[in-house]
Design a protein around this motif. Structure first.
Motif, PDB file in Angstrom:
ATOM      1  N   MET A   1     -23.360  -4.475  10.387  1.00 24.74           N
ATOM      2  CA  MET A   1     -22.152  -3.781  10.064  1.00 24.74           C
ATOM      3  C   MET A   1     -21.003  -4.774   9.877  1.00 24.74           C
ATOM      4  SD  MET A   1     -21.094  -0.396  11.910  1.00 24.74           S
ATOM      5  CE  MET A   1     -19.719   0.405  11.369  1.00 24.74           C
ATOM      6  N   ASP A   2     -20.071  -4.413   9.007  1.00 27.32           N
ATOM      7  CA  ASP A   2     -18.934  -5.289   8.729  1.00 27.32           C
ATOM      8  C   ASP A   2     -17.971  -5.291   9.909  1.00 27.32           C
ATOM      9  OD1 ASP A   2     -19.813  -5.962   6.200  1.00 27.32           O
ATOM     10  OD2 ASP A   2     -18.790  -4.265   5.259  1.00 27.32           O
ATOM     11  N   SER A   3     -17.196  -6.292   9.914  1.00 27.21           N
ATOM     12  CA  SER A   3     -16.206  -6.374  10.985  1.00 27.21           C
ATOM     13  C   SER A   3     -15.050  -5.432  10.694  1.00 27.21           C
ATOM     14  CB  SER A   3     -15.709  -7.803  11.104  1.00 27.21           C
ATOM     15  OG  SER A   3     -15.011  -8.144   9.930  1.00 27.21           O
ATOM     16  N   LEU A   4     -14.326  -5.076  11.698  1.00 26.80           N
ATOM     17  CA  LEU A   4     -13.209  -4.141  11.600  1.00 26.80           C
ATOM     18  C   LEU A   4     -12.137  -4.648  10.638  1.00 26.80           C
ATOM     19  CD1 LEU A   4     -12.065  -1.477  12.589  1.00 26.80           C
ATOM     20  CD2 LEU A   4     -10.992  -2.714  14.453  1.00 26.80           C
ATOM     21  N   PRO A   5     -11.741  -5.901  10.658  1.00 30.69           N
ATOM     22  CA  PRO A   5     -10.732  -6.357   9.687  1.00 30.69           C
ATOM     23  C   PRO A   5     -11.218  -6.233   8.250  1.00 30.69           C
ATOM     24  CG  PRO A   5     -10.939  -7.949  11.462  1.00 30.69           C
ATOM     25  CD  PRO A   5     -12.002  -6.934  11.666  1.00 30.69           C
ATOM     26  N   ILE A   7     -13.316  -3.933   7.068  1.00 26.72           N
ATOM     27  CA  ILE A   7     -13.275  -2.502   6.725  1.00 26.72           C
ATOM     28  C   ILE A   7     -11.836  -2.059   6.497  1.00 26.72           C
ATOM     29  CG2 ILE A   7     -13.725  -0.193   7.624  1.00 26.72           C
ATOM     30  CD1 ILE A   7     -16.178  -1.333   9.031  1.00 26.72           C
ATOM     31  N   LEU A   8     -10.938  -2.491   7.379  1.00 27.40           N
ATOM     32  CA  LEU A   8      -9.523  -2.124   7.198  1.00 27.40           C
ATOM     33  C   LEU A   8      -8.977  -2.666   5.877  1.00 27.40           C
ATOM     34  CD1 LEU A   8      -7.992  -2.568  10.762  1.00 27.40           C
ATOM     35  CD2 LEU A   8      -8.352  -0.463   9.494  1.00 27.40           C
ATOM     36  N   ARG A   9      -9.343  -3.882   5.576  1.00 26.67           N
ATOM     37  CA  ARG A   9      -8.876  -4.486   4.327  1.00 26.67           C
ATOM     38  C   ARG A   9      -9.377  -3.662   3.137  1.00 26.67           C
ATOM     39  NH1 ARG A   9     -10.774 -10.060   4.295  1.00 26.67           N
ATOM     40  NH2 ARG A   9     -12.705  -9.019   3.801  1.00 26.67           N
ATOM     41  N   ASP A  10     -10.620  -3.195   3.149  1.00 25.03           N
ATOM     42  CA  ASP A  10     -11.167  -2.379   2.070  1.00 25.03           C
ATOM     43  C   ASP A  10     -10.449  -1.031   1.979  1.00 25.03           C
ATOM     44  OD1 ASP A  10     -12.940  -4.384   1.469  1.00 25.03           O
ATOM     45  OD2 ASP A  10     -14.641  -3.471   2.559  1.00 25.03           O
ATOM     46  N   TRP A  11     -10.235  -0.392   3.145  1.00 26.05           N
ATOM     47  CA  TRP A  11      -9.554   0.911   3.150  1.00 26.05           C
ATOM     48  C   TRP A  11      -8.088   0.775   2.755  1.00 26.05           C
ATOM     49  CZ3 TRP A  11     -11.565   5.454   2.776  1.00 26.05           C
ATOM     50  CH2 TRP A  11     -12.874   5.661   3.172  1.00 26.05           C
ATOM     51  N   ILE A  12      -7.457  -0.292   3.150  1.00 27.03           N
ATOM     52  CA  ILE A  12      -6.059  -0.513   2.741  1.00 27.03           C
ATOM     53  C   ILE A  12      -5.988  -0.706   1.236  1.00 27.03           C
ATOM     54  CG2 ILE A  12      -4.145  -2.140   2.877  1.00 27.03           C
ATOM     55  CD1 ILE A  12      -4.761  -2.456   5.843  1.00 27.03           C
ATOM     56  N   ALA A  13      -6.934  -1.412   0.651  1.00 21.58           N
ATOM     57  CA  ALA A  13      -6.978  -1.594  -0.803  1.00 21.58           C
ATOM     58  C   ALA A  13      -7.173  -0.252  -1.505  1.00 21.58           C
ATOM     59  CB  ALA A  13      -8.076  -2.571  -1.184  1.00 21.58           C
TER      60      ALA A  13
END
Length: 103
Positions: A1-5, A7-13
């Protein structure tokens, strides 16, 4: 699984792209409304200008009709005057012929 930062970076984009799309659609809607308003205003202005021109043409037609009536009346008076003068000349010629031609 990807790291939290990550995933956040993808969702923020994705969220940023979504906000940009909403902003873009709102801008388009605003332009469409403004264009509709301008088109309506232009249509009203053109309609008023058309009515003004129609009225100006009607006034011109009335003025020309009056001028035609005056011209016709003037021409009739001129013809009557000319016919009266020609009748007078014809009468004078007949009198002169009667005086000069022995019977």
């Amino acid at each position: 699984m990807d790291s939290l930062p990550g995933i956040l970076r993808d969702w923020i984009a994705i969220a940023g792209a979504l906000v940009a799309a909403v902003f873009w659609f709102a801008t388009l809607e605003g332009r469409a409304r403004r264009n509709g308003r301008e088109a309506r205003d232009n249509r009203d202005a053109i309609s008023k200008e058309t009515q003004d021109r129609i009225e100006a043409l009607r006034m011109l037609e009335r003025r020309l009709e009056k001028q035609r009536e005056e011209d016709r009346a003037s021409r009739e008076r001129d013809w009557q005057h000319m016919n009266a003068r020609l009748d007078g000349i014809q009468t004078d010629i007949k009198e002169l012929l009667q005086r000069t031609v022995p019977r």
